[in-house]
Design a protein around this motif. Sequence first.
Motif, mmCIF file in Angstrom:
data_model
loop_
_atom_site.group_PDB
_atom_site.id
_atom_site.type_symbol
_atom_site.label_atom_id
_atom_site.label_comp_id
_atom_site.label_asym_id
_atom_site.label_seq_id
_atom_site.Cartn_x
_atom_site.Cartn_y
_atom_site.Cartn_z
ATOM 1 N N GLU A 95 -6.848 -18.613 -27.560
ATOM 2 C CA GLU A 95 -7.870 -19.116 -26.635
ATOM 3 C C GLU A 95 -7.279 -19.434 -25.265
ATOM 4 N N LEU A 96 -6.083 -20.009 -25.251
ATOM 5 C CA LEU A 96 -5.442 -20.293 -23.961
ATOM 6 C C LEU A 96 -5.126 -18.989 -23.217
ATOM 7 N N ALA A 97 -4.692 -17.972 -23.941
ATOM 8 C CA ALA A 97 -4.403 -16.675 -23.313
ATOM 9 C C ALA A 97 -5.694 -16.046 -22.785
ATOM 10 N N ARG A 98 -6.811 -16.168 -23.538
ATOM 11 C CA ARG A 98 -8.099 -15.655 -23.057
ATOM 12 C C ARG A 98 -8.535 -16.393 -21.794
ATOM 13 N N PHE A 99 -8.300 -17.707 -21.769
ATOM 14 C CA PHE A 99 -8.607 -18.497 -20.580
ATOM 15 C C PHE A 99 -7.802 -17.977 -19.387
ATOM 16 N N GLU A 100 -6.505 -17.825 -19.571
ATOM 17 C CA GLU A 100 -5.613 -17.372 -18.492
ATOM 18 C C GLU A 100 -5.998 -15.973 -18.020
ATOM 19 N N LEU A 101 -6.328 -15.095 -18.950
ATOM 20 C CA LEU A 101 -6.713 -13.725 -18.608
ATOM 21 C C LEU A 101 -7.986 -13.727 -17.756
ATOM 22 N N ALA A 102 -8.974 -14.541 -18.136
ATOM 23 C CA ALA A 102 -10.223 -14.617 -17.372
ATOM 24 C C ALA A 102 -9.975 -15.178 -15.973
ATOM 25 N N VAL A 103 -9.140 -16.192 -15.875
ATOM 26 C CA VAL A 103 -8.840 -16.790 -14.575
ATOM 27 C C VAL A 103 -8.138 -15.778 -13.678
ATOM 28 N N ASN A 104 -7.201 -15.013 -14.237
ATOM 29 C CA ASN A 104 -6.464 -14.031 -13.440
ATOM 30 C C ASN A 104 -7.355 -12.894 -12.949
ATOM 31 N N VAL A 105 -8.390 -12.560 -13.720
ATOM 32 C CA VAL A 105 -9.308 -11.495 -13.332
ATOM 33 C C VAL A 105 -10.400 -12.029 -12.414
ATOM 34 N N PRO A 112 -14.340 -17.359 -21.183
ATOM 35 C CA PRO A 112 -15.192 -17.258 -22.370
ATOM 36 C C PRO A 112 -14.952 -18.391 -23.372
ATOM 37 N N VAL A 113 -13.897 -19.155 -23.184
ATOM 38 C CA VAL A 113 -13.544 -20.202 -24.151
ATOM 39 C C VAL A 113 -13.735 -21.609 -23.595
ATOM 40 N N GLY A 114 -14.223 -21.717 -22.374
ATOM 41 C CA GLY A 114 -14.397 -23.033 -21.769
ATOM 42 C C GLY A 114 -13.158 -23.450 -20.998
ATOM 43 N N SER A 115 -13.070 -24.726 -20.705
ATOM 44 C CA SER A 115 -11.946 -25.239 -19.924
ATOM 45 C C SER A 115 -10.730 -25.493 -20.815
ATOM 46 N N VAL A 116 -9.613 -25.757 -20.179
ATOM 47 C CA VAL A 116 -8.385 -26.076 -20.914
ATOM 48 C C VAL A 116 -8.591 -27.349 -21.733
ATOM 49 N N ALA A 117 -9.311 -28.311 -21.166
ATOM 50 C CA ALA A 117 -9.574 -29.566 -21.880
ATOM 51 C C ALA A 117 -10.388 -29.307 -23.146
ATOM 52 N N GLU A 118 -11.367 -28.411 -23.054
ATOM 53 C CA GLU A 118 -12.181 -28.086 -24.234
ATOM 54 C C GLU A 118 -11.367 -27.383 -25.302
ATOM 55 N N VAL A 119 -10.512 -26.454 -24.878
ATOM 56 C CA VAL A 119 -9.647 -25.752 -25.841
ATOM 57 C C VAL A 119 -8.711 -26.744 -26.515
ATOM 58 N N ALA A 120 -8.106 -27.626 -25.733
ATOM 59 C CA ALA A 120 -7.183 -28.621 -26.283
ATOM 60 C C ALA A 120 -7.898 -29.529 -27.277
ATOM 61 N N ALA A 121 -9.096 -29.971 -26.925
ATOM 62 C CA ALA A 121 -9.848 -30.863 -27.815
ATOM 63 C C ALA A 121 -10.238 -30.151 -29.110
ATOM 64 N N ARG A 122 -10.643 -28.888 -29.011
ATOM 65 C CA ARG A 122 -11.024 -28.125 -30.213
ATOM 66 C C ARG A 122 -9.867 -27.976 -31.197
ATOM 67 N N HIS A 123 -8.658 -27.873 -30.656
ATOM 68 C CA HIS A 123 -7.503 -27.592 -31.515
ATOM 69 C C HIS A 123 -6.613 -28.805 -31.766
ATOM 70 N N GLY A 124 -6.992 -29.951 -31.255
ATOM 71 C CA GLY A 124 -6.253 -31.177 -31.546
ATOM 72 C C GLY A 124 -4.893 -31.283 -30.882
ATOM 73 N N VAL A 125 -4.756 -30.702 -29.700
ATOM 74 C CA VAL A 125 -3.515 -30.847 -28.939
ATOM 75 C C VAL A 125 -3.852 -31.556 -27.635
ATOM 76 N N SER A 126 -2.863 -32.125 -27.002
ATOM 77 C CA SER A 126 -3.127 -32.837 -25.755
ATOM 78 C C SER A 126 -3.349 -31.834 -24.624
ATOM 79 N N GLN A 127 -4.100 -32.274 -23.646
ATOM 80 C CA GLN A 127 -4.384 -31.433 -22.499
ATOM 81 C C GLN A 127 -3.101 -31.106 -21.737
ATOM 82 N N SER A 128 -2.195 -32.081 -21.638
ATOM 83 C CA SER A 128 -0.942 -31.838 -20.913
ATOM 84 C C SER A 128 -0.098 -30.781 -21.615
ATOM 85 N N ALA A 129 -0.093 -30.794 -22.941
ATOM 86 C CA ALA A 129 0.664 -29.773 -23.679
ATOM 87 C C ALA A 129 0.032 -28.396 -23.483
#
Length: 176
Positions: free
Chosen positions: A113-123, A128-145
């Motif tokens: 999901e993070l790679a999909r986020f980065e790919l969309a931003v670069n293009v 398609p996966v929402g913000s980094v904060a949303e991805v982090a929250a969905r997967h139980g990791v910190s936003q800073s990580a």
Amino acid sequence: MAVVLKFDTGRSKGRSPVAGRANGRRGKLRAKLTKNDVRDILVKYWEECQTLRALAREYGVSTTTIYRTVQGHTWPLEYLRWRREVKAEGRRLPERRDMYNQPVRFTEPCIVELARFELAVNVGEPSPVGSVAEVAARHGVSQSAAYRVLQGTLHATWFDAVYDDLERGGSGRLDD
């Protein structure tokens, strides 16, 4: 007149005189933390997930002192004894933690999901996966990580392989 000199070994309360001098103290010869304090700090940080700041307040020392203690830079023998005890009791050894003392647990779907986020931003497309904060929250990791993964300072090889696979039109799963 006789002068009586008293030699203080610094051994009272389990404090090490060498630690006090090694840490730049001139007047005091004793370390602020005792061996028991160090042991308690290790358990509270690694096993009970207390933050550096909370421990520093509790023991009246700086966060740097706590950090250096939990990483084994100061009090290395106590740190090694504690790790041996953890292994001997069959408990899991501490895992990497981020700056907020949360375990860094990345799974493949999170990296994808993070790679999909980065790919969309670069293009220049919406993610398609929402913000980094949303991805982090969905997967139980910190936003800073999660941001460290995107910056290439955490799991860089793994992230790059997934990103390259997505760029080529793959699923992003490396086991395919």
